[in-house]
Design a protein around this motif. Structure first.
Motif, PDB file in Angstrom:
ATOM      1  N   ALA A 172      46.156  51.460  44.712  1.00  0.00           N
ATOM      2  CA  ALA A 172      44.935  51.285  45.503  1.00  0.00           C
ATOM      3  C   ALA A 172      44.996  51.992  46.844  1.00  0.00           C
ATOM      4  O   ALA A 172      43.973  52.484  47.333  1.00  0.00           O
ATOM      5  CB  ALA A 172      44.681  49.789  45.716  1.00  0.00           C
TER       6      ALA A 172
ATOM      7  N   THR B 143      45.402  56.555  46.244  1.00  0.00           N
ATOM      8  CA  THR B 143      44.039  56.860  46.668  1.00  0.00           C
ATOM      9  C   THR B 143      44.041  57.756  47.899  1.00  0.00           C
ATOM     10  O   THR B 143      43.275  58.728  47.984  1.00  0.00           O
ATOM     11  CB  THR B 143      43.271  55.560  46.953  1.00  0.00           C
TER      12      THR B 143
ATOM     13  N   THR C 223      31.908  54.244  46.873  1.00  0.00           N
ATOM     14  CA  THR C 223      32.861  54.057  45.790  1.00  0.00           C
ATOM     15  C   THR C 223      33.718  52.818  46.021  1.00  0.00           C
ATOM     16  O   THR C 223      33.908  51.987  45.117  1.00  0.00           O
ATOM     17  CB  THR C 223      33.770  55.293  45.655  1.00  0.00           C
ATOM     18  N   VAL C 224      34.243  52.671  47.231  1.00  0.00           N
ATOM     19  CA  VAL C 224      35.093  51.522  47.543  1.00  0.00           C
ATOM     20  C   VAL C 224      34.280  50.236  47.520  1.00  0.00           C
ATOM     21  O   VAL C 224      34.706  49.222  46.933  1.00  0.00           O
ATOM     22  CB  VAL C 224      35.789  51.716  48.907  1.00  0.00           C
TER      23      VAL C 224
ATOM     24  N   LYS D  28      31.564  49.542  45.898  1.00  0.00           N
ATOM     25  CA  LYS D  28      31.174  49.224  44.526  1.00  0.00           C
ATOM     26  C   LYS D  28      32.368  48.703  43.722  1.00  0.00           C
ATOM     27  O   LYS D  28      32.251  47.746  42.942  1.00  0.00           O
ATOM     28  CB  LYS D  28      30.586  50.474  43.862  1.00  0.00           C
ATOM     29  N   ALA D  29      33.533  49.309  43.922  1.00  0.00           N
ATOM     30  CA  ALA D  29      34.728  48.878  43.200  1.00  0.00           C
ATOM     31  C   ALA D  29      35.173  47.481  43.622  1.00  0.00           C
ATOM     32  O   ALA D  29      35.690  46.713  42.810  1.00  0.00           O
ATOM     33  CB  ALA D  29      35.872  49.872  43.423  1.00  0.00           C
ATOM     34  N   LEU D  30      34.964  47.134  44.899  1.00  0.00           N
ATOM     35  CA  LEU D  30      35.338  45.805  45.368  1.00  0.00           C
ATOM     36  C   LEU D  30      34.351  44.736  44.903  1.00  0.00           C
ATOM     37  O   LEU D  30      34.710  43.561  44.799  1.00  0.00           O
ATOM     38  CB  LEU D  30      35.420  45.795  46.900  1.00  0.00           C
TER      39      LEU D  30
ATOM     40  N   ASN E 206      32.719  44.873  41.947  1.00  0.00           N
ATOM     41  CA  ASN E 206      32.642  44.862  40.487  1.00  0.00           C
ATOM     42  C   ASN E 206      34.023  45.112  39.898  1.00  0.00           C
ATOM     43  O   ASN E 206      34.984  45.411  40.615  1.00  0.00           O
ATOM     44  CB  ASN E 206      31.694  45.975  39.995  1.00  0.00           C
ATOM     45  N   SER E 207      34.114  45.015  38.575  1.00  0.00           N
ATOM     46  CA  SER E 207      35.317  45.485  37.898  1.00  0.00           C
ATOM     47  C   SER E 207      35.315  47.011  37.974  1.00  0.00           C
ATOM     48  O   SER E 207      34.386  47.653  37.462  1.00  0.00           O
ATOM     49  CB  SER E 207      35.317  45.040  36.440  1.00  0.00           C
ATOM     50  N   PRO E 208      36.302  47.635  38.618  1.00  0.00           N
ATOM     51  CA  PRO E 208      36.243  49.086  38.825  1.00  0.00           C
ATOM     52  C   PRO E 208      36.080  49.891  37.550  1.00  0.00           C
ATOM     53  O   PRO E 208      35.315  50.867  37.525  1.00  0.00           O
ATOM     54  CB  PRO E 208      37.575  49.391  39.513  1.00  0.00           C
TER      55      PRO E 208
ATOM     56  N   GLN F  76      32.887  52.943  36.540  1.00  0.00           N
ATOM     57  CA  GLN F  76      33.381  54.317  36.614  1.00  0.00           C
ATOM     58  C   GLN F  76      32.261  55.307  36.305  1.00  0.00           C
ATOM     59  O   GLN F  76      31.471  55.099  35.366  1.00  0.00           O
ATOM     60  CB  GLN F  76      34.525  54.515  35.614  1.00  0.00           C
TER      61      GLN F  76
END
Length: 264
Positions: free
Chosen positions: A179, A183, A211-212, A214-216, A218-220, A224
């Motif tokens: 992470a 990254t 991007t960060v 949205k990933a935090l 949801n399930s990354p 995708q």
């Protein structure tokens, strides 16, 4: 800091690098006293001592250590075992390392001390202030009394304290490398590619933030996007051509593409 009331502890701080230089003042702000600072480079230790009114410079670990409630090893992972062996620990001393990947069993060679782990899950860099109440602090210890002391110490700094065993902490550390470290490396590659095209790095800032975020949220894997997910062969091929001058990055692009597609 936490609003709970915690006992003031005497801390012996071994190390004066990136973590120790942030941790020492935070301990002081939380009401603890740092009784000494040691570092293999005495000048660095002296510089940190100047920031900690309660601390004195310690030079020789072979002499009996000043009394402390907790001795924290803020040193590189590879230095922990030699430091344990070279130090004249008081009998029954509570000694905790700050490493993510080192198991608690590293203390088995020193049966006269009580071993523990005090792992702050954060990246530390000069000039960057740390928001300690938001930093997860992971604790493990060989006995209940030691664990209680470390949990209280952690709670005085952070609002996110967890008991984790060595196996859990190792998995957490690997996840943190993906992470954070990986990254950051990928962002470095992106920055270099922009520089080659004479483009400002600020162009990517909104994309990186989204991007960060949205990933935090949801399930990354579930959110995708990009040409690998679409199996967009022409775009993937064009990117490979654009990376021809950087074969290592080209290979990394191929590996990451394959990894993304394997999750579909």
């Amino acid at each position: 800091m936490s609003t709970r009331s915690f006992a003031s502890l005497r801390i012996g701080l071994l190390g004066a690098g990136r973590v120790a230089s942030q941790l020492g003042p935070a301990l002081l702000a939380a009401g603890h006293s740092v009784v000494f600072v040691w570092n293999r480079n005495p000048a660095r230790a002296a510089a940190l001592v100047d920031e900690l009114p309660s601390a004195r410079l310690l030079v020789d670990l072979a002499l009996p250590l000043p009394p402390a409630d907790v001795y924290l090893l803020a040193v590189p992972d590879a230095a922990v075992a030699p430091l344990l062996a070279a130090t004249a620990w008081p009998d029954g001393a509570l000694v905790a390392h700050l490493a993510g990947a080192l198991p608690l069993s590293i203390f088995e060679t020193q049966p006269a001390i009580r071993g523990g782990v005090f792992y702050p899950l954060q990246t530390f860099s000069p000039g960057r202030a740390i928001d300690w109440p938001a930093v997860p602090l992971c604790v493990e210890a060989n006995d209940l009394a030691a664990e209680t002391t470390l949990l209280d110490l952690a709670g005085s700094l952070s609002q996110h304290v967890r008991r984790l065993d060595s196996a859990q902490r190792l998995k957490l550390h690997v996840a943190a490398v993906f992470a954070n470290n990986f990254t950051n490396h990928l962002l470095g590659i992106a920055d270099a590619l922009l520089a080659e095209a004479q483009l400002p790095p600020e162009l990517l800032a909104p994309l990186v933030r989204e991007t960060v975020d949205k990933a935090l949220a949801n399930s990354p894997f579930a959110v995708q996007t990009g040409p690998a997910v679409r199996r967009d062969a022409p775009t993937l091929a064009a990117h490979q051509t654009a990376l021809a001058a950087h074969p290592a990055w080209q290979a990394l692009y191929q590996q990451l593409t394959a990894s993304i597609q394997a999750q579909l």
